[in-house]
Design a protein around this motif. Structure first.
Motif, mmCIF file in Angstrom:
data_model
loop_
_atom_site.group_PDB
_atom_site.id
_atom_site.type_symbol
_atom_site.label_atom_id
_atom_site.label_comp_id
_atom_site.label_asym_id
_atom_site.label_seq_id
_atom_site.Cartn_x
_atom_site.Cartn_y
_atom_site.Cartn_z
ATOM 1 N N PHE A 272 2.493 18.956 4.624
ATOM 2 C CA PHE A 272 2.977 17.607 4.918
ATOM 3 C C PHE A 272 4.422 17.474 4.446
ATOM 4 C CE2 PHE A 272 -1.578 17.078 4.873
ATOM 5 C CZ PHE A 272 -1.817 16.161 5.894
ATOM 6 N N ASP A 274 6.461 15.213 5.072
ATOM 7 C CA ASP A 274 6.746 13.817 4.756
ATOM 8 C C ASP A 274 5.801 13.337 3.654
ATOM 9 O OD1 ASP A 274 8.153 11.163 5.810
ATOM 10 O OD2 ASP A 274 6.046 10.709 5.403
ATOM 11 N N ASN A 277 3.292 10.524 4.599
ATOM 12 C CA ASN A 277 2.144 10.978 5.384
ATOM 13 C C ASN A 277 1.124 11.699 4.513
ATOM 14 O OD1 ASN A 277 3.114 9.954 7.777
ATOM 15 N ND2 ASN A 277 4.090 11.867 8.418
ATOM 16 N N LYS A 280 -0.870 9.071 2.560
ATOM 17 C CA LYS A 280 -1.856 8.405 3.429
ATOM 18 C C LYS A 280 -3.054 9.317 3.674
ATOM 19 C CE LYS A 280 1.525 5.541 5.901
ATOM 20 N NZ LYS A 280 2.214 5.313 7.198
ATOM 21 N N PHE A 281 -2.768 10.588 3.964
ATOM 22 C CA PHE A 281 -3.842 11.558 4.191
ATOM 23 C C PHE A 281 -4.719 11.702 2.956
ATOM 24 C CE2 PHE A 281 -5.837 15.412 5.734
ATOM 25 C CZ PHE A 281 -5.994 16.193 4.601
#
Length: 298
Positions: A272, A274, A277, A280-281
């Motif tokens: 990831f 970012d 992101n 969030k994951f």
């Protein structure tokens, strides 16, 4: 063996490591055998209900259950007749809501000679920690552990040096049975695994940090997406995407727990680029932000 600090030492990741409590052993030998119970502790300050690490072996043979126990961020449910084998360096946590009943063996690294260590697979971290012996194997393990406990508690009939020697032989007999069970369990699981799933699992283990795409794995292995879905569901009960995501989450948890890498670098290490992101994951799959997860372990 003295404690590294008054409260156990960390390995730079905020998780305390507790040494084998020689001072609590009968005669100061390198093992302990006895009943489970809330009064049994590795150290006066060991937070059994919180994540911690030990630098010795623990084998728990349960007479009741179910008991939920976390080992290396995976939850295991043990029932009467099951065993849990926790090896040095593994992170684990006791369950507040479970009643631990049965017998527990703890063993200090170095108590057994090298040849015995190799023969018994003491450091086979690839073997499953949860073991479910059938009735004959369970009866033999119980008898062997009972004999070991009797020898452990008998400090009157032999001088200390012979007492320790007898304990090593009795412990070796128990561990050989246990190692056979662990290896047999792992082999049975391998035989049951579908070849398609095995190839997928190995590919995920190799590439999960860079590849989260089910279609990409299917193409690389030469299977249709539908074939891969069927194989993974049959072997694990979940989808290929769920399998990949679990592996990514496990690696992220390990990095958050065992390193001081910034959150963004942890995310980049598991695919990831970012950081938002990744957060969030991680929260979607664990119910916690990476920051909160790390803080809970510190």
């Amino acid at each position: 063996m003295a404690d590294r600090t008054p409260n156990g030492a960390g390995d730079g990741d905020g998780i305390r490591t507790f040494p084998f409590p020689v001072d609590l052993s009968v005669g100061g030998v390198g093992i302990q055998v006895g009943p489970m119970g809330t009064e049994r502790r590795w150290h006066a300050d060991a937070p059994l209900e919180r994540v911690h690490r030990i630098d010795f072996h623990v084998v728990m043979l349960f007479t009741g259950g179910p008991v939920r126990h976390m080992i290396d961020f995976a939850e295991y449910e043990a029932h009467a007749g099951d065993l849990l084998w926790i090896r040095p360096g593994q992170v684990h946590r006791f369950s507040r809501s479970s009643e631990y009943r049965g017998s527990v063996l703890t063993m200090q690294p170095g108590f057994l000679p090298r040849a015995t260590v190799e023969a018994t697979g003491l450091y086979r971290y690839d073997l499953p920690p949860l073991l479910r012996p059938d009735a004959p194997h369970l009866a033999a393990l119980r008898a062997s552990l009972t004999h070991l406990q009797r020898e452990y508690e008998d400090t009157e009939t032999l001088p200390p040096s012979l007492h320790a020697s007898v304990l090593r032989h009795s412990l070796t007999a128990f561990l050989l049975r246990l190692a056979h069970l662990a290896a047999s369990s792992a082999e049975a699981a391998r035989r049951q695994a579908d070849t398609t799933f095995t190839l997928f699992r190995d590919a995920v283990e190799k590439d999960f940090a860079a590849n989260h795409s089910v279609s990409a794995y299917a193409d690389a292995l030469g299977y249709s997406r539908r074939t891969l879905v069927r194989a993974v569901r049959a072997a694990t009960g979940e989808t290929p995407k769920g399998f990949i995501d679990k592996r990514v989450v496990l690696e992220a948890k390990r990095l958050l727990a065992h390193t001081d890498l910034p959150i963004g670098r942890v995310g980049a290490a598991v695919g990831f680029p970012d950081a938002a992101n990744f957060s969030k994951f991680f929260q979607l799959h664990t119910g916690q932000t990476p920051v909160a997860f790390r803080a809970e372990l510190r």
